[in-house]
Design a protein around this motif. Structure first.
Motif, mmCIF file in Angstrom:
data_model
loop_
_atom_site.group_PDB
_atom_site.id
_atom_site.type_symbol
_atom_site.label_atom_id
_atom_site.label_comp_id
_atom_site.label_asym_id
_atom_site.label_seq_id
_atom_site.Cartn_x
_atom_site.Cartn_y
_atom_site.Cartn_z
ATOM 1 N N TRP A 83 0.882 -1.325 0.089
ATOM 2 C CA TRP A 83 -0.098 -0.089 -0.066
ATOM 3 C C TRP A 83 0.827 1.329 0.068
ATOM 4 O O TRP A 83 0.350 2.142 -0.782
ATOM 5 N N MET A 84 2.079 1.144 0.499
ATOM 6 C CA MET A 84 2.724 2.245 0.868
ATOM 7 C C MET A 84 3.476 2.714 -0.760
ATOM 8 O O MET A 84 3.663 3.682 -1.369
ATOM 9 N N TRP A 85 3.862 1.533 -1.564
ATOM 10 C CA TRP A 85 4.137 1.709 -2.815
ATOM 11 C C TRP A 85 3.097 2.377 -3.613
ATOM 12 O O TRP A 85 3.200 3.209 -4.546
ATOM 13 N N ARG A 86 2.032 1.766 -3.629
ATOM 14 C CA ARG A 86 0.892 2.413 -4.324
ATOM 15 C C ARG A 86 0.734 3.606 -4.110
ATOM 16 O O ARG A 86 0.237 4.456 -5.124
ATOM 17 N N ALA A 87 0.606 3.913 -2.785
ATOM 18 C CA ALA A 87 0.367 5.487 -2.470
ATOM 19 C C ALA A 87 1.475 6.437 -3.050
ATOM 20 O O ALA A 87 1.090 7.264 -3.641
ATOM 21 N N THR A 88 2.721 5.923 -3.011
ATOM 22 C CA THR A 88 3.775 6.587 -3.628
ATOM 23 C C THR A 88 3.550 6.804 -4.966
ATOM 24 O O THR A 88 3.865 7.703 -5.823
ATOM 25 N N TYR A 89 3.371 5.818 -5.655
ATOM 26 C CA TYR A 89 3.127 5.870 -7.281
ATOM 27 C C TYR A 89 2.128 6.585 -7.825
ATOM 28 O O TYR A 89 2.312 7.511 -8.522
ATOM 29 N N LEU A 90 1.031 6.707 -7.002
ATOM 30 C CA LEU A 90 -0.269 7.486 -7.211
ATOM 31 C C LEU A 90 0.005 9.072 -6.939
ATOM 32 O O LEU A 90 -0.293 9.767 -7.657
ATOM 33 N N SER A 91 0.799 9.360 -5.829
ATOM 34 C CA SER A 91 1.449 10.480 -5.756
ATOM 35 C C SER A 91 2.132 10.968 -6.833
ATOM 36 O O SER A 91 2.068 12.182 -7.136
ATOM 37 N N LEU A 92 3.128 10.389 -7.188
ATOM 38 C CA LEU A 92 4.049 10.649 -8.347
ATOM 39 C C LEU A 92 3.147 10.987 -9.636
ATOM 40 O O LEU A 92 3.463 11.885 -10.281
ATOM 41 N N LEU A 93 2.205 10.055 -9.795
ATOM 42 C CA LEU A 93 1.366 10.193 -10.970
ATOM 43 C C LEU A 93 0.642 11.686 -10.873
ATOM 44 O O LEU A 93 0.373 12.465 -11.862
ATOM 45 N N ALA A 94 0.035 12.092 -9.660
ATOM 46 C CA ALA A 94 -0.807 13.063 -9.503
ATOM 47 C C ALA A 94 0.214 14.401 -9.512
ATOM 48 O O ALA A 94 -0.394 15.157 -10.188
ATOM 49 N N ALA A 95 1.475 14.154 -8.910
ATOM 50 C CA ALA A 95 2.272 15.461 -9.152
ATOM 51 C C ALA A 95 2.638 15.599 -10.697
ATOM 52 O O ALA A 95 2.610 16.786 -11.020
ATOM 53 N N VAL A 96 3.101 14.577 -11.255
ATOM 54 C CA VAL A 96 3.395 14.878 -12.833
ATOM 55 C C VAL A 96 2.050 15.355 -13.692
ATOM 56 O O VAL A 96 2.327 16.221 -14.405
ATOM 57 N N GLY A 97 0.990 14.801 -13.272
ATOM 58 C CA GLY A 97 -0.251 15.397 -13.778
ATOM 59 C C GLY A 97 -0.577 16.689 -13.631
ATOM 60 O O GLY A 97 -0.849 17.474 -14.493
ATOM 61 N N ALA A 98 -0.374 17.272 -12.474
ATOM 62 C CA ALA A 98 -0.596 18.578 -11.919
ATOM 63 C C ALA A 98 0.532 19.433 -12.671
ATOM 64 O O ALA A 98 0.160 20.540 -13.028
ATOM 65 N N VAL A 99 1.720 19.127 -12.685
ATOM 66 C CA VAL A 99 2.660 19.871 -13.321
ATOM 67 C C VAL A 99 2.416 19.966 -14.961
ATOM 68 O O VAL A 99 2.284 21.032 -15.419
#
Length: 584
Positions: A83-99
């Motif tokens: 779950w920690m990996w999934r949260a990190t992965y989703l956070s990175l995707l969200a950050a990239v999408g926001a940029v």
């Protein structure tokens, strides 16, 4: 023993078949052997205890053992990690999408409408902290806004010392002004020019095109109804001979570029074949005048540059590198607490940065600095310090434009450090002129934090002024038509009353009050000091964790997402590959 045998006989009274019989036989064998061993090793054990030991082989226990599913190993740690990996992965995707989305908005701004020519013309001079904070929050639909500045970008000055050593590229801390203005509702005119004179009687500004490429018209005038002056200040030399001719300043991008070139010139010249050792010592002696945040941060960045990069690339001369910080006051960072001042000075001592306090520069030549030192006993002595690079990071002086304006206004005769303003930042003795930042004297320190809050205050003031005029016009129109429609008299009177209440709320604007959020400074070796306002007091801290806070705070204060991404990438690049040591 007899009671034990009877218990075993009862267990086997009913016939078993299939797997149960096999398990039961194994259980009897185990029980018998256990009973024999127990009797031999511990005769004192009672029959009850032996029966209790043999309880796992009862029929119910055998059936439960046979029917129970196999136990699974605990997977809590594995699940948590997943779950920690999934949260990190989703956070990175969200950050990239926001940029990406932010970049899309920058590249595809909404259409602007032309402002009403009948509205007042608001002219803003400068693109520094105060002016840009004003433009960021100003509703440009209420005015015809014109911006005049000799530079067409906003500069994030707190990270300017990092540009001198290649830790950050200068483009990363610059934001084009036209990019800022393009996202306003109404179109804003921008002229890259220098204001040379303000005529308060005619309400016009004379501007001059000082670019390298000249056109047919190099000088013209811009009329104004309202004027905001945010041109900042220039470097003060205090009349000391040789400072302007031989020193490098640290106020603009071109200053950082000149310092970076001079540093590498000194290094490469010191590494030249058959260079005298005394000349090597002079070339590698970097002197910084000014113990404020700019001077302290530059000294720390310079020490890091040599310890982390030059030491590896040119080890033969790196050990001769020296940094000296000169300050006229008794200590550095006077705006910080005593605890952090002592911590900074001890850290500089560990980093071999020499601090010379109570030292005033008297003369500068192309190779030496002559200074007067006040000793602990009060006696004064003169010292001569050879240098390869001299950076002047102290003092502000009034610009010629401001001096000329002060000469036109009798109420400004007594002011020396800039335009004296009242609690609403109105220039005293002038009409429809406001001033923000280092060119204004409002009783606060000339810092970026003060200028930014002053600009935001003026934006709220001008927005309220526009709303006030609109509401006053509405009240006049309603009052004029009050007796024209007798059937709506009560309704119109109620609307007038509500509008007047709203008008009183808008007019109730509090004077400008500066709210100090704290002070930050980098001191080298991945350490920083912070004096941050918290509740009713201040929190003072220093060290490596404060350095992380310093970085995160400056990153969040960058003007745009673009700047934040570029600065973060520069930090990562410098950490992985080292600083760029090329001369240009």
């Amino acid at each position: 023993m007899a009671s034990t045998s009877r218990a075993l006989a009862r267990l086997t009274a009913r016939p078993l078949s299939g797997p149960e019989a096999v398990i039961a036989r194994l259980g009897r064998t185990h029980a018998a052997s256990f009973t024999t061993r127990s009797a031999a090793r511990a005769p004192q054990l009672s029959a009850r205890s032996l029966v209790a030991k043999s309880r796992p082989v009862t029929r119910q226990a055998v059936r439960s053992y046979a029917d129970a599913p196999p136990k699974k190993k605990p997977r809590k740690i594995r699940t948590t990690l997943r779950w920690m990996w999934r949260a990190t992965y989703l956070s990175l995707l969200a950050a990239v999408g926001a940029v990406i989305y932010d970049g899309y908005l920058d590249r595809h701004p909404e259409e602007q409408f032309a402002p009403d020519p009948e509205k007042k013309t608001l002219v803003v001079l400068g693109t520094g902290w105060g002016s840009v904070a004003l433009l960021k929050k100003l509703d440009t639909a209420n005015y015809n806004v014109v911006v005049i500045s000799p530079r067409n970008y906003f500069l994030f000055t707190p990270l300017l010392p990092s540009c001198t050593t290649g830790n950050i590229e200068h483009r990363s801390i610059m934001e084009p002004v036209r990019q800022i203005l393009r996202h306003k509702k109404a179109a804003v005119k921008f002229y890259e020019a220098e204001a040379t004179k303000i005529d308060t009687a005619r309400k016009v500004i004379k501007i001059h095109d000082n670019s390298d490429v000249k056109g047919n018209i190099n000088e013209t005038e811009v009329p104004y109804d309202m004027l905001v002056i945010g041109v900042g200040a220039e470097n003060a030399t205090f009349g000391i001979p040789g400072v302007r001719e031989n020193s490098c300043f640290l106020k603009e991008i071109r200053d950082a570029q000149a310092i970076r070139t001079k540093i590498m010139d000194c290094v490469e010249t010191a590494a030249f074949k058959d260079q005298e050792q005394s000349e090597v010592d002079r070339l590698l002696h970097m002197v910084v005048v000014g113990g404020g945040p700019t001077g302290v941060e530059f000294a720390g960045e310079l020490r890091d540059f040599f310890d982390e990069d030059i030491q590896k690339l040119i080890p033969d001369i790196a050990h001769r590198f020296k940094v000296t910080l000169i300050e006229a006051l008794p200590n550095v960072l006077p705006m910080f607490s005593k605890q952090l001042i002592d911590y900074t000075e001890s850290t500089f001592k560990e980093e071999h940065i020499e601090i010379k306090t109570k030292t005033m520069v008297k003369k500068v030549t192309d190779k030496t600095v002559e200074a007067e030192v006040t000793g602990p006993d009060g006696k004064k002595s003169t010292i001569t310090i050879p240098y390869g690079l001299l950076v002047w990071a102290t003092g502000n002086a009034v610009r010629p434009l401001i001096k000329d304006l002060m000469a036109q206004i009798p109420a400004q005769k007594e002011s020396r450090r800039g335009l004296a303003v009242n609690e609403y930042l109105v220039v005293q003795g002038a009409k429809d002129i406001w001033a923000v930042g280092d060119c204004a004297v409002a009783g606060y320190a000339p810092t970026a934090q003060v200028a930014s809050q002053e600009g935001a205050f003026l934006a709220r003031l001008f927005n309220n002024m526009a709303k006030t005029e609109a509401l006053e016009e509405k009240v006049r129109d309603l009052s004029a038509s009050l007796n024209l429609k007798p059937g709506n008299t009560a309704e119109a009177a109620k609307e007038i009353e509500d509008t007047e209440k709203q008008l009183r709320r808008i007019k109730d604007i509090k004077p400008f009050h500066y709210s100090h959020q704290g002070s930050l400074a980098y001191i080298g070796s991945e350490k920083a000091v912070a004096d941050v306002a918290w509740l009713n007091g201040n929190v003072a801290s220093g060290g490596k964790l404060t350095y992380l806070f310093w970085r995160s705070a400056y990153l969040s204060m960058c003007f745009s997402t673009r700047n934040r991404v570029l600065v973060a990438l520069d930090w990562v690049k410098a950490k992985v590959y080292g600083r760029d040591v090329s001369r240009e």
